[in-house]
Write a protein that holds these residues in place. Structure first.
Motif, PDB file in Angstrom:
ATOM      1  N   GLN A   1      78.348  44.700  16.303  1.00  0.00           N
ATOM      2  CA  GLN A   1      79.575  45.401  15.902  1.00  0.00           C
ATOM      3  C   GLN A   1      79.319  46.901  15.765  1.00  0.00           C
ATOM      4  O   GLN A   1      80.119  47.724  16.221  1.00  0.00           O
TER       5      GLN A   1
ATOM      6  N   GLU B   1      78.947  48.441  19.238  1.00  0.00           N
ATOM      7  CA  GLU B   1      80.228  48.548  19.932  1.00  0.00           C
ATOM      8  C   GLU B   1      81.025  49.735  19.398  1.00  0.00           C
ATOM      9  O   GLU B   1      81.631  50.482  20.167  1.00  0.00           O
ATOM     10  N   LYS B   2      81.004  49.947  18.089  1.00  0.00           N
ATOM     11  CA  LYS B   2      81.710  51.089  17.503  1.00  0.00           C
ATOM     12  C   LYS B   2      81.094  52.403  17.968  1.00  0.00           C
ATOM     13  O   LYS B   2      81.796  53.350  18.289  1.00  0.00           O
TER      14      LYS B   2
ATOM     15  N   ALA C   1      74.980  39.770  14.713  1.00  0.00           N
ATOM     16  CA  ALA C   1      76.420  39.983  14.846  1.00  0.00           C
ATOM     17  C   ALA C   1      76.820  41.337  14.258  1.00  0.00           C
ATOM     18  O   ALA C   1      77.618  42.064  14.854  1.00  0.00           O
ATOM     19  N   LEU C   2      76.248  41.699  13.122  1.00  0.00           N
ATOM     20  CA  LEU C   2      76.550  42.982  12.495  1.00  0.00           C
ATOM     21  C   LEU C   2      76.064  44.140  13.371  1.00  0.00           C
ATOM     22  O   LEU C   2      76.782  45.125  13.578  1.00  0.00           O
TER      23      LEU C   2
END
Length: 55
Positions: free
Chosen positions: A21, A24-25, A17-18
Motif C-alpha cells: 500500500q 502504491e501511494k 500488504a502494508l
C-alpha cells in the motif's frame, strides 16, 4: 530518470500488504484523479465513438 527506493522488509503477510500500500501511494504521489464517470457523453446522451487512433 529511473530511481529505486527501498520501502522496507516484510516478515508477515500483513506487513507485506502494508508495504505494498505504501509503495502504491509513493508510485502515484502527486498524480491527480481523472474522473471518467461522464466521459464521452454528449448533449444527446450518446457515447463518443473512436474513429481512428495514432501510434
Amino acid at each position: 530518470m529511473l530511481s529505486i527506493e527501498h520501502i522496507g522488509s516484510a516478515h508477515t503477510d500483513d506487513e507485506l500488504a502494508l508495504l505494498l500500500q505504501v509503495a502504491e501511494k509513493r508510485r502515484h504521489a502527486g498524480q491527480l484523479v481523472l474522473d471518467l464517470d461522464d466521459a464521452g457523453a454528449s448533449a444527446a446522451g450518446t457515447s463518443a465513438v473512436v474513429v481512428g487512433t495514432s501510434c
